[in-house]
Design an enzyme around this catalytic site. Structure first.
Site, PDB file in Angstrom:
ATOM      1  N   SER A 112      54.267 119.316  32.508  1.00 39.90           N
ATOM      2  CA  SER A 112      54.721 119.529  31.134  1.00 39.90           C
ATOM      3  C   SER A 112      54.024 118.613  30.136  1.00 39.90           C
ATOM      4  O   SER A 112      53.688 117.468  30.440  1.00 39.90           O
ATOM      5  CB  SER A 112      56.233 119.293  31.057  1.00 39.90           C
ATOM      6  OG  SER A 112      56.688 119.322  29.717  1.00 39.90           O
ATOM      7  N   TYR A 134      52.777 123.573  24.484  1.00 41.63           N
ATOM      8  CA  TYR A 134      53.601 124.270  23.493  1.00 41.63           C
ATOM      9  C   TYR A 134      52.747 124.562  22.260  1.00 41.63           C
ATOM     10  O   TYR A 134      51.752 123.883  22.000  1.00 41.63           O
ATOM     11  CB  TYR A 134      54.805 123.411  23.075  1.00 41.63           C
ATOM     12  CG  TYR A 134      55.878 123.312  24.123  1.00 41.63           C
ATOM     13  CD1 TYR A 134      56.851 124.305  24.248  1.00 41.63           C
ATOM     14  CD2 TYR A 134      55.941 122.232  24.988  1.00 41.63           C
ATOM     15  CE1 TYR A 134      57.845 124.223  25.203  1.00 41.63           C
ATOM     16  CE2 TYR A 134      56.931 122.138  25.949  1.00 41.63           C
ATOM     17  CZ  TYR A 134      57.875 123.137  26.052  1.00 41.63           C
ATOM     18  OH  TYR A 134      58.857 123.052  27.005  1.00 41.63           O
ATOM     19  N   THR A 160      54.094 127.841  27.036  1.00 41.83           N
ATOM     20  CA  THR A 160      55.536 128.097  27.083  1.00 41.83           C
ATOM     21  C   THR A 160      56.030 128.597  25.732  1.00 41.83           C
ATOM     22  O   THR A 160      55.891 127.906  24.722  1.00 41.83           O
ATOM     23  CB  THR A 160      56.300 126.823  27.495  1.00 41.83           C
ATOM     24  OG1 THR A 160      55.974 126.505  28.846  1.00 41.83           O
ATOM     25  CG2 THR A 160      57.799 127.041  27.393  1.00 41.83           C
ATOM     26  N   LYS A 259      54.379 132.013  29.426  1.00 43.08           N
ATOM     27  CA  LYS A 259      55.693 131.842  30.043  1.00 43.08           C
ATOM     28  C   LYS A 259      56.802 132.218  29.063  1.00 43.08           C
ATOM     29  O   LYS A 259      56.835 131.709  27.941  1.00 43.08           O
ATOM     30  CB  LYS A 259      55.869 130.394  30.497  1.00 43.08           C
ATOM     31  CG  LYS A 259      57.189 130.080  31.188  1.00 43.08           C
ATOM     32  CD  LYS A 259      57.165 128.655  31.702  1.00 43.08           C
ATOM     33  CE  LYS A 259      58.477 128.265  32.360  1.00 43.08           C
ATOM     34  NZ  LYS A 259      59.569 128.121  31.365  1.00 43.08           N
ATOM     35  N   HIS A 283      63.670 129.910  30.426  1.00 49.08           N
ATOM     36  CA  HIS A 283      63.628 128.453  30.281  1.00 49.08           C
ATOM     37  C   HIS A 283      64.885 127.835  30.892  1.00 49.08           C
ATOM     38  O   HIS A 283      65.529 126.964  30.306  1.00 49.08           O
ATOM     39  CB  HIS A 283      63.504 128.046  28.817  1.00 49.08           C
ATOM     40  CG  HIS A 283      62.809 126.727  28.615  1.00 49.08           C
ATOM     41  ND1 HIS A 283      61.483 126.639  28.285  1.00 49.08           N
ATOM     42  CD2 HIS A 283      63.249 125.440  28.713  1.00 49.08           C
ATOM     43  CE1 HIS A 283      61.135 125.362  28.164  1.00 49.08           C
ATOM     44  NE2 HIS A 283      62.195 124.620  28.434  1.00 49.08           N
ATOM     45  N   ASP A 314      60.597 132.849  36.907  1.00 48.15           N
ATOM     46  CA  ASP A 314      61.121 131.493  36.787  1.00 48.15           C
ATOM     47  C   ASP A 314      62.591 131.577  36.388  1.00 48.15           C
ATOM     48  O   ASP A 314      62.957 132.431  35.589  1.00 48.15           O
ATOM     49  CB  ASP A 314      60.314 130.763  35.700  1.00 48.15           C
ATOM     50  CG  ASP A 314      60.608 129.284  35.605  1.00 48.15           C
ATOM     51  OD1 ASP A 314      61.777 128.895  35.701  1.00 48.15           O
ATOM     52  OD2 ASP A 314      59.662 128.507  35.411  1.00 48.15           O
ATOM     53  N   GLY A 316      66.619 130.234  38.157  1.00 48.16           N
ATOM     54  CA  GLY A 316      67.694 130.659  39.043  1.00 48.16           C
ATOM     55  C   GLY A 316      67.415 130.596  40.528  1.00 48.16           C
ATOM     56  O   GLY A 316      68.292 130.944  41.324  1.00 48.16           O
ATOM     57  N   ILE A 317      66.236 130.151  40.952  1.00 51.83           N
ATOM     58  CA  ILE A 317      65.909 130.120  42.383  1.00 51.83           C
ATOM     59  C   ILE A 317      66.624 128.942  43.044  1.00 51.83           C
ATOM     60  O   ILE A 317      66.433 127.784  42.665  1.00 51.83           O
ATOM     61  CB  ILE A 317      64.387 129.993  42.599  1.00 51.83           C
ATOM     62  CG1 ILE A 317      63.643 131.186  41.989  1.00 51.83           C
ATOM     63  CG2 ILE A 317      64.077 129.843  44.087  1.00 51.83           C
ATOM     64  CD1 ILE A 317      63.957 132.506  42.637  1.00 51.83           C
TER      65      ILE A 317
END
Length: 395
Positions: A112, A134, A160, A259, A283, A314, A316-317
């Protein structure tokens, strides 16, 4: 002295989360579990997976399973990538420990712009590092950050776009200081003293948690901006158009991910802008609350552009079965965030490796049960998906 009855290895990400909660100061843990407003999307990111069932085989399963893949030109031992997350004060080594763990397990590292460890150290720990940027500041400053990433060896770029500023959370937002000065230490000292193991890690490191973001600098000679200084730059920058996205993509000559895609029409616009990969993401529930979980809209996005561009998912895994469900619905790989941060908090680099091992074992066992010799064999036919699982497509 470590308790001889305590096993640092954990068998699930749920256990890693429990250990992280016990180890971290309340405000630090609160920052990890944060989600926008009521947390509808944050909760749905995980709950949506529970609505999908499997159709397993009884006999004839393959003796070996191959889960290797390639995303953004990077070969990986399994279809799991490290999603870029901001300041990782959960452990003194932060992103460097995560990068080492990812390299040890053969997966790609996302770094990041708001990370706490400088990119040269992270990329040295894992050459398969994608730098996340960003749309923040003027064009020259964005190009400057990309040039720094290029010169330090980043192999790809992540733009992102799935983050909107939210003023409130129903459970309260953790107080994040602008810097760790004497006033801050006095204020947060009692909270830290209640977590002596976390505090001891920092004492042993000879450092204190920092809120600077060295990778937001435009050049190596610039002073390191504070988190809120960088955050303010992002907030004050008008959001990009798709023409802006296309321009930014033209400044990077390698793989480029956008993303935050959640709709077929925007997936096609990302393709038109020149992206080589898109991530279906909310996110981690920190964008607009009420957005459907990525797994719900993944089939729509894959149907629209899956033959033209790589699609990853991306948010919730939490287990290997989640990964398999995403792959069966068309994702090339998944990205994880909170899961590895809990592992990092629980046991540093070894904890992140533990998380990746848990996911690998879960992927393998589910592939075995479904009779898949390769992740390429997975398809919607392996799943039971409710008729009303996904929202009407945005074509």
């Amino acid at each position: 002295m470590q308790n001889p009855w305590f096993n640092p290895w954990f068998e699930s990400i749920a256990v890693a989360q429990k250990r992280a909660k016990r180890r971290l100061p309340a405000s630090v843990y609160g920052a990890l579990i944060a989600g926008a407003e009521r947390g509808i999307t944050r909760n749905d990111n995980c709950a949506a997976f529970e609505e999908i069932g499997f159709r397993p085989l009884t006999a004839g399963q393959p003796a070996t399973r191959d889960m290797a893949t390639e995303v953004m030109g990077q070969s990986m031992s399994m279809p799991v990538m490290i999603s870029p997350t901001g300041v990782q004060a959960v452990h003194p080594e932060g992103e460097v420990a995560v990068a080492r763990a990812a390299a040890a397990r053969g997966v790609v590292m996302g770094l990041s712009s708001f990370s706490s460890q400088p990119m040269d150290q992270v990329i040295a720990a894992n050459p398969q590092t994608l730098f996340q940027i960003y749309w923040a500041g003027d064009r020259d400053s964005m190009v400057g950050r990309m040039e720094r990433a290029r010169s330090n060896g980043a192999v790809g770029m992540i733009l992102t776009l799935d983050w909107s500023f939210v003023h409130s959370r129903d459970w309260g937002s953790p107080a994040i200081p602008e810097s760790v000065d004497l006033k801050t230490m006095i204020k947060h000292g009692p909270e830290a003293l209640m977590r002596p193991k976390w505090l001891l890690d920092w004492v042993k490191s000879g450092a204190i948690p920092q809120l600077g973001v060295p990778n937001f600098r435009v050049s190596e000679s610039d002073p390191v901006p504070g988190f809120f200084e960088a955050y303010g730059t992002w907030m004050q920058t008008p959001p990009p158009t798709w023409e802006d996205v296309a321009w930014l993509r033209s400044q990077w000559d390698g793989p480029f991910m956008v993303k935050g895609i959640n709709r077929a029409d925007e997936a096609r616009r990302a393709v038109d802008a020149g992206a080589s990969c898109i991530s279906v993401s909310t996110h981690a529930g920190n964008n607009i609350d009420g957005t459907p979980a990525p797994i719900r809209v993944l089939p729509e996005v894959v149907a629209a552009v899956g033959d033209e561009i790589e699609v990853v998912m991306d948010s919730g895994i939490r287990r290997g079965s989640d990964v398999v469900k995403a792959l069966a619905l068309g994702a090339k790989a998944v990205m994880i965030g909170r899961a590895y941060l809990w592992g990092l908090a629980a046991n540093g680099q070894a904890g992140v490796e533990n998380v990746l091992d848990v996911l690998r074992m879960g992927i393998d066992s589910n592939m075995l049960g479904l009779g898949a010799a390769s992740i390429a064999d997975l398809s919607p036919d392996d799943l039971i998906v409710p008729a009303d699982f996904s929202p009407p497509p945005r074509t």
